[in-house]
Every structure is written in structure tokens, then in C-alpha cells.
Design a protein around this motif. Structure first.
Motif, PDB file in Angstrom:
ATOM      1  N   THR A  20       0.817  -1.218   0.000  1.00 45.82           N
ATOM      2  CA  THR A  20       0.000   0.000   0.000  1.00 45.82           C
ATOM      3  C   THR A  20       0.852   1.270   0.000  1.00 45.82           C
ATOM      4  N   PHE A  21       1.922   1.265   0.793  1.00 45.22           N
ATOM      5  CA  PHE A  21       2.602   2.528   1.077  1.00 45.22           C
ATOM      6  C   PHE A  21       4.060   2.614   0.615  1.00 45.22           C
ATOM      7  N   SER A  22       4.684   1.510   0.195  1.00 49.11           N
ATOM      8  CA  SER A  22       6.134   1.566  -0.027  1.00 49.11           C
ATOM      9  C   SER A  22       6.563   0.994  -1.377  1.00 49.11           C
ATOM     10  N   LEU A  23       5.701   1.137  -2.376  1.00 43.21           N
ATOM     11  CA  LEU A  23       6.028   0.654  -3.720  1.00 43.21           C
ATOM     12  C   LEU A  23       6.504  -0.806  -3.666  1.00 43.21           C
ATOM     13  N   ASP A  24       5.867  -1.571  -2.794  1.00 41.38           N
ATOM     14  CA  ASP A  24       6.068  -3.019  -2.712  1.00 41.38           C
ATOM     15  C   ASP A  24       7.470  -3.420  -2.250  1.00 41.38           C
ATOM     16  N   GLU A  25       8.138  -2.543  -1.545  1.00 39.00           N
ATOM     17  CA  GLU A  25       9.501  -2.891  -1.152  1.00 39.00           C
ATOM     18  C   GLU A  25       9.702  -2.863   0.360  1.00 39.00           C
ATOM     19  N   ILE A  26      10.491  -3.835   0.839  1.00 38.45           N
ATOM     20  CA  ILE A  26      10.802  -3.973   2.267  1.00 38.45           C
ATOM     21  C   ILE A  26      12.306  -4.218   2.384  1.00 38.45           C
TER      22      ILE A  26
END
Lengths: 551, 109, 161
Positions: free
Chosen positions: A365-371
Motif C-alpha cells: 500500500t505505502f512503499s512501492l512493494d519494497e521492504i
């Protein structure tokens, strides 16, 4: 981020099949434990105190939400509903069954992950700055190079039976968040006099029972020469590293014994005659990898969000979280969100499957799909628009993930220690829990300020105690755990090795001693200096006096 | 390398299948929990334990069995060495992770 | 001790020469590094083939002057975890241009077959009881390799990246 092509996918699947065959041969007795051990270790599988432990690589700490969901699925299906994020950007499962491990690896392969070389005397998971590609202070994103090294080091035919394990870390920033000088090889991207970006190369750092900071072996190395140069270092080490004593087998001992100058000369001699044209990747391959790490399409946002300013004024808790947990992003209007896995009294680095799924959803939702996984055992959402910070913070709070303690006294690194680890001499986790409860009052720890407490449960130093502002090493004497305190360590760009302050403490007295050290600092600090700055100014004596006078 | 073995001994190892900590009980059965362990007081008994351990390795059931010295403390049978004590009792921290809430994690057992 | 070459168990025509034996004029023999250095002329004059066995702490540079007379170099694995000979093999192939037979002796696992072939070994002394099938399956279990320039000159991999 990087995506597997057919080659990568086939490679990992073949590796899974190969290990499935090896597990079968072990179970039916064709392989003895002695023969099987190095094979399982090279697939990340340990036999720990109470069970097997599977260590899964998160290469250079980057993953997407589908991968995080798969980690949660594995935790639920094959383990006990949680996982432990480590200082080497890996995740560990503490309770897998041997026959299930090939299936787990197959699930990982589905989301382009593996456990290859997360253990064994080979080149381990390459780690990187957890803010790579988004940090405001970066010369270049180190991840394409980290991915290149991941591929190059995977099942390297020449370097899979080294004298000892081998760890490489890379950063592209001026601030060192990857502790590169504590690694066997540390790499920093920087510009030379002509403005070209290349690598500054360090070799021979490490922790363990002989902590050493890596000396510089090359001031600048052209990017395309990276792999041939690494092979030269590896070959010198493979041929000349000690194999007679496992405590003296790391490259740091070789570098120290030869001296940095002679070691460097040997590497340069090897490099001069190495078969570079056959080792260097082709330009188009470098371009192919780099394309995956092109900056995402950020929205054109103003640097400051007016709604955010209002929220910050109104919500003290939110403001405190933003202050500690949100860092400067290179794109205007964005922030880097650091998610603490250090709840007060919790187990450092542990996350439940529910939390993993929540983070996956929030990343989408919030981080362009990145962790990202940080070496400090926290998670990072690297691409959050400032206008979304409040909503994200609220959602994190619902999953007990909104602790505003990044870089504070309760943001403690701790290895699993004797609660899990077969090598440990003492427990780490209960110590971390106790200290975090003692110092974790929000106002108090904010007042204390930047503070890195790092705890290892044995001399191997997986908890990075040598690099802790306050380092704690757990040992055992006559059936009792006791703990040695070191002060003044740091893993950043001004790296230093902590110094032992004196005799150790029992588990009961340790937290008091740590508190005394913190109070002593509070009493003597000047002009808002941090603990580390104060320690470097005054040295150990005031702390020793305070601690040993009262204990 | 022979080392001098003193005191009451039990034979322990990890199960090959899941790595679980087990002790050799009676009749070649391996069970969790020291309370079930077959104890050896003499060199002969110890030799018997070791022979059965070797059989279990041969049968691919147990990994790396070894002797641990045990003693009675406060009426309970416990391993003498601290590490073995920790190994036998399991992790001392709360593992019921998904029911945990922030800031209220149960303290060490 | 069975010898595997090109995926088959083959008869070993080579004999390791004892230190006390004279160097014979005929027959394929493997000598020590010491012998090689001390009997250079005699070895150069031999009709049949000569090989040398070196320890894994030896620097391949010591063989440089003798390579023209060597048909085989045997490298030692005192334990399967001791990987020095991989680097020796690599150096001999790429830096000294040795094209004769590279033989792995000592303690190697079938699971290392792929690595051994990639760095340039072409024959393997295996302990009794290791099955040829498993050895070959192991050598073929990974058909892909990320490393460039490590195909052992035999294109054993489908392709390298």
C-alpha cells in the motif's frame, strides 16, 4: 528490485532438487552426519540446541511483499508462527523438521529466494546498507553490485571450501550503515579524482574472539574489475589462510599475520596474472542487472507535506515516532520508514507471521512493494510518501510495530544466545529484555539519545558486541552465566572496537551496571553530545569508577 | 581421545528427523526429558549406553549421541553442566509469539 | 582404488613411485615434487609418461619449469573440507596453461564432483563404495554456473552466465 530470469530460476530449482537428494541419502543412511553436515550447512541448515534451524537469505536485505508473505506462510506451515531477523539480513526459523526442509526451499524458490550459503565455510549472503538506493547521502546504489556478487559467489567452484566463513558487505553511502570494516571484505562506492565511481576496498575485518577493523587494500577499484579483484583476494585467502585452528582461520588473521602491506602485495600479484577477461561479467549483463534497480516512478511531491505538519503538531506520539523512525529520502516528499522489531521486553528481531503479513500489506500500500531488513534487526519500508506517514503509523500500531525507538537504548541487537544456539555460552534474549524494560520508558530513552547496545551470547559475536556503544558478552563460569561489558565500540564510518571495562557481572547485576553507565554518561555529557562522543572524550575511567564503586 | 568419566551418566542426542533433544531410555527407546533416561553408574553401564548410541546412529535415528553427567538438585534429576541444563529444558523465553502484544511480552520463564 | 574419468570407472595405468624406487624407463609413474626437481634430466628422457603428486600447500610455480615433461598432476585433498587444491588446479589451468591430466586424490565427496570438474580436474580417485551412478548424478546435478571461465575446458555445464 531484481527478478529471477529463467537462468536464476533453474539454478535455484536444481539446487533444491540436489538438496532433496542429499536429505534422502542422509535419511536412508548413505550419507553419514559427518558427510552431510557441510552439505546441509551450505543450504543454511544447522542443528541447534533443541532443533534444526534454517537460515534463509534475504540478499542485501531487499524483499517484496510476496516474499514476505511467503516467509509468513513458512513460519505457519513448517515452524511455530514466527521468525528471527538476523544481523546478516537473514531470517531464521527455529523449528523446521529435516524432511520438510526441501519443501520449504521449494516454496522459497517460488518467490525467488533461497538459503544457499547462509552457512558453511563459503561466501555468505552479501549484505548492504539497508537504505541502499534511497538514502540521501549515497554516491551510487550498491545493490546491483551486491546482486552481481550474489550470483558470482553462488556455488563458486573454487571458493566453496574455504578455511572459514566469508562475509562481504557493501555500501554506496558516506555514512556506513553496513559495518563494512567489520567484514572479511568491505566495499564502499566512491568517486575518484576524475569523478568516476568505483570501489574502496577493505579486507580482513571481523568480530569473533579477535575483533579487527579491516585495513584498506585498495583506495579505488574500477567497478568492472570487481569480480577479478575479489577472486584475487579469495585465492590468496583460500591458499594461505590457516586451516589448523578454526579460531585463527578467518582472513583477518592472515591479513594481520602478513601485515596489510604484504597481504595487499600478494593480492595485487595474483590480480595481475588473473584471468580477468574470463571472469568479468559482460557489459550487457551488468546493464541487465542494473536496470532492475532503476529508481521507481516517484510521484512529484513537494518536499514538505502541509497535512503532515498539522498531524505532527497534534499527535505527540506520532511526532516522536517520525523523529526517531523516519529518515531522509533522496526523493522530495518521501521518507524512509524504519519499523522497530524491538518492543519493550520483546525478543530483538523476532516477528510473528501476522506481523510479517501486516508489513507485506503495508509495503504494497505505502512503499512501492519494497521492504528491507537492517543489520540492526529491524525492518524498513524504503519508499513512503510523507502524506501517507500518519496512516501507516496508525496501521503499524495495530500490529504492535510502532515502537518509536530506532537508535535508542531499547533498540538492542541480540543474538539468539543459549535459548536456541548450540554454540552459545550464555543467554542473550532475557538480558536484552531486561535492559529494554529498565531503560525503555519513552521519555527516558529519548533523553538518553543515540545508544547502541549489542549483546552476544558467546565469543563468536553474532550480536556484534564489539561494535556496541555498550557491548555485552555472555560467558559461563562454573554453571553460572556472567556478562562482560565493553564500551566505545562502533560499526559506522568511524568504526572502533569496544574496550572491556573490567570483571564481568552476573545476570542479576548486569542491568544495574548498564544503568549506572547510562546515568554516568547523563551526568557528564556536554552540549548534547551522544554517549559515544562523550565516551571518546572522557575515556573509560569515569564509567569504571561508577560501575565498580556501586557493584 | 578417552576422557575420565565420573558420576552418574545419561546418554543424549538429537533426533535425526526433527533435531529434538532425547535421552536413551530403556529398551533402546529414545525419549524427551531426562526423567525418562536410563542412568549409568558404572563403566559397564556406560559402555552399554554407548553401544546403544552407536546402534541408533547406525540406524539413522540419532545424531551425535554423547554422555552427560547428571545429578540430583532439590530433589530433581538435572544435567550437571549449565549448557546441558538449558538444552534439556528448552528456550527460557516466551515463544507464544502470535498472542503477544507490544510491551507486554511475558518475562523469561 | 577406483578411478573415475569422463564419467566412467577406468583402469588406472599410473603407478605412484615409492621414494626408494629408481625411476623406471618405462610405464606411467607419478613422482614426488622432490623427485621431479632432483631428477629433471632423467624424467625428460623417459619414453613413457610422468606425473607428479604435490601437496596442497605447494605453490604451482614450483612446477613451472617442468610442465613440458608432465602429463599428469595429482593434487591432494587431505580432508574434503580442505579446498586448497581447487585454487591450485585453477592456477595450473589458467595461469600455467597445463593441459595434461589433473587428478584429485584423497578425501573427496561425490557431492563435490561438479566443483572439481569446473576448476579443471578430469580424473578422481574415489574411495571404495562410492557408486559411479551417484558420482555422475552429482556431477550433473547443477547444469548451470554463474561463474564465467570455470567450465573446466570441458563444457560440462549447459551454459555459464
Amino acid at each position: 528490485m531484481y527478478r529471477y530470469d529463467e537462468f536464476d530460476a533453474t539454478f535455484v530449482r536444481q539446487r533444491v532438487d540436489q538438496f532433496r537428494g542429499q536429505v534422502e541419502r542422509r535419511v536412508n543412511g548413505e550419507l553419514s552426519e559427518e558427510e552431510f553436515r557441510p552439505l546441509r550447512l551450505m543450504n543454511g541448515l544447522y542443528l541447534q540446541l533443541h532443533a534444526y534451524m534454517l537460515r534463509v537469505a534475504v540478499p542485501y536485505g531487499t524483499l517484496n511483499s510476496a516474499q514476505m508473505r511467503k516467509l509468513a506462510f513458512i513460519a505457519d506451515t513448517y515452524d511455530r508462527g514466527y521468525g528471527h531477523f538476523t544481523t546478516r539480513q537473514n531470517i531464521q526459523y527455529n523449528w523446521p523438521r529435516l524432511p520438510d526442509v526441501p519443501d520449504i526451499l521449494e516454496h522459497l524458490a517460488e518467490v525467488e529466494m533461497h538459503a544457499i550459503q547462509t552457512s558453511g565455510n563459503c561466501i555468505r549472503n552479501v549484505t548492504a546498507d539497508h537504505w541502499a538506493g534511497v538514502a540521501a547521502d549515497e554516491a551510487e546504489d550498491p545493490r546491483p553490485h551486491a546482486e552481481l556478487m550474489r550470483q558470482w559467489s553462488s556455488l563458486h567452484p573454487e571458493f566453496s571450501f574455504l578455511p572459514r566463513k566469508f562475509k562481504i558487505a557493501v555500501t554506496g553511502a558516506s555514512a556506513d550503515r553496513a559495518a563494512i570494516r567489520y567484514h572479511d571484505i568491505g566495499l564502499r562506492l566512491k568517486k575518484n579524482g576524475q569523478g568516476e565511481v568505483g570501489f574502496e576496498v577493505f579486507a580482513g575485518g571481523g568480530m569473533g574472539r579477535t575483533p579487527m577493523l579491516a585495513p584498506r587494500v585498495r583506495d579505488w577499484l574500477a567497478k568492472e574489475d570487481l569480480l577479478p579483484y575479489l577472486e584475487a583476494i579469495m585465492r590468496v585467502y583460500n591458499l594461505h589462510g590457516r586451516r589448523d585452528n578454526k579460531y585463527k582461520a578467518r582472513i583477518k588473521i592472515l591479513v594481520h599475520a602478513l601485515g596489510a602491506e604484504e597481504f595487499t602485495a600478494q593480492v595485487e600479484r595474483e590480480y595481475a596474472r588473473i584471468d580477468a577477461p574470463h571472469i568479468e561479467p559482460e557489459q550487457q549483463e551488468l546493464k541487465r542487472i542494473a536496470a532492475y534497480f532503476a529508481p521507481p516512478d516517484y510521484d512529484a511531491l513537494p518536499g514538505d507535506d502541509p497535512a503532515l505538519a498539522l498531524r505532527l503538531e497534534k499527535h505527540e506520539d506520532f511526532a516522536g515516532w517520525v523523529e526517531r523512525n523516519v529518515s531522509a529520502h533522496r526523493a522530495p516528499g518521501y521518507g524512509i520508514v524504519n519499523i522497530s522489531l524491538k518492543p519493550i521486553g520483546g525478543i530483538p528481531g523476532d516477528a510473528s507471521s501476522d506481523q510479517m503479513r501486516a508489513v507485506a500489506d503495508l509495503a504494497e500500500t505505502f512503499s512501492l512493494d519494497e521492504i528491507r531488513i537492517s543489520h540492526e534487526q529491524n525492518l524498513v519500508l524504503p519508499n513512503v510518501a510523507k502524506r501517507d506517514l500518519f496512516a501507516l503509523w496508525q496501521s503499524l500500531g495495530e500490529h504492535s510495530l510502532a515502537d518509536a525507538n530506532i537508535g535508542l537504548a531499547s533498540d538492542i541487537i541480540a543474538c539468539p544466545g543459549l535459548d536456541y544456539c548450540g554454540l552459545a555460552t550464555a543467554r542473550s534474549i532475557p538480558i536484552a529484555q531486561d535492559i529494554s524494560r529498565r531503560l525503555g520508558d519513552p521519555a527516558r530513552q529519548r533523553e538518553i539519545g543515540d545508544m547502541k547496545i549489542k549483546i552476544s551470547g558467546c565469543i563468536n559475536a553474532c550480536g556484534h558486541h564489539h561494535a556496541g556503544h555498550i557491548g555485552i558478552l555472555g560467558l559461563e563460569k562454573r554453571g553460572e552465566e556472567y556478562y562482560q561489558i565493553t564500551l566505545g565500540g562502533s560499526g559506522d564510518e568511524r568504526a572502533s572496537v569496544g574496550e572491556i571495562i573490567g570483571p564481568g557481572f552476573s545476570a542479576e547485576n548486569l542491568t544495574d551496571a548498564v544503568e549506572t553507565i547510562v546515568d554516568t554518561y547523563m551526568g557528564l555529557r556536554e552540549n548534547g553530545e551522544t554517549f559515544l562522543e562523550a565516551y571518546r572524550r572522557v575515556g573509560p575511567d569515569p564509567f569504571k569508577e561508577a560501575v565498580y564503586a556501586t557493584h | 581421545m578417552a576422557k575420565k568419566i565420573t558420576g552418574t551418566q545419561a546418554l543424549t542426542g538429537n533426533r535425526l528427523s526433527d533435531g529434538g533433544v532425547v535421552f536413551l531410555a530403556s529398551n533402546g527407546v529414545w525419549r524427551a526429558g531426562l526423567e525418562n533416561a536410563r542412568l549409568a553408574h558404572s563403566d559397564e553401564d556406560i559402555a552399554d549406553l554407548e553401544a546403544e548410541g552407536a546402534d541408533a546412529v547406525e540406524a539413522n535415528r540419532i545424531v551425535d549421541p554423547y554422555l552427560v553427567r547428571v545429578e540430583v538438585r532439590q530433589g530433581r534429576l538435572v544435567p550437571a553442566a549449565f549448557r546441558e541444563h538449558m538444552r534439556t529444558r528448552g528456550p527460557s523465553v516466551n515463544l507464544d509469539f502470535n498472542s503477544r502484544t507490544n510491551g507486554q511480552a511475558a518475562s523469561a520463564a | 582404488m577406483p578411478l573415475i574419468r569422463n564419467g566412467e570407472i577406468v583402469a588406472d595405468t599410473w603407478r605412484v613411485l615409492e621414494e626408494v624406487e629408481d625411476i623406471p624407463a618405462e610405464g606411467d609413474v607419478i613422482v614426488s615434487l622432490e623427485r621431479l626437481k632432483n631428477s629433471t634430466k632423467q624424467i625428460a628422457a623417459r619414453a613413457d609418461r610422468t606425473g607428479v603428486a604435490i601437496e596442497n600447500s605447494a605453490d604451482p610455480v614450483e612446477l613451472e619449469a617442468h610442465l613440458a615433461h608432465l602429463d599428469l598432476i595429482a593434487l591432494e585433498f587431505p580432508a574434503f573440507t580442505d579446498g586448497r587444491a581447487y585454487s591450485q588446479a585453477r592456477r595450473l589451468r589458467t595461469q600455467y596453461g597445463f593441459t595434461g591430466e589433473l587428478r584429485a586424490r584423497g578425501n573427496v565427496l561425490v557431492d563435490q564432483a561438479g566443483f572439481l570438474k569446473q576448476v579443471g580436474f578430469d580424473s578422481f580417485e574415489v574411495t571404495d563404495g562410492q557408486s559411479l551412478e551417484i558420482w555422475n548424478a552429482s556431477a550433473r546435478s547443477m547444469t548451470l554456473t554463474y561463474q564465467r571461465g570455470y567450465d573446466g575446458g570441458q563444457a560440462i555445464r549447459e551454459f555459464a552466465r
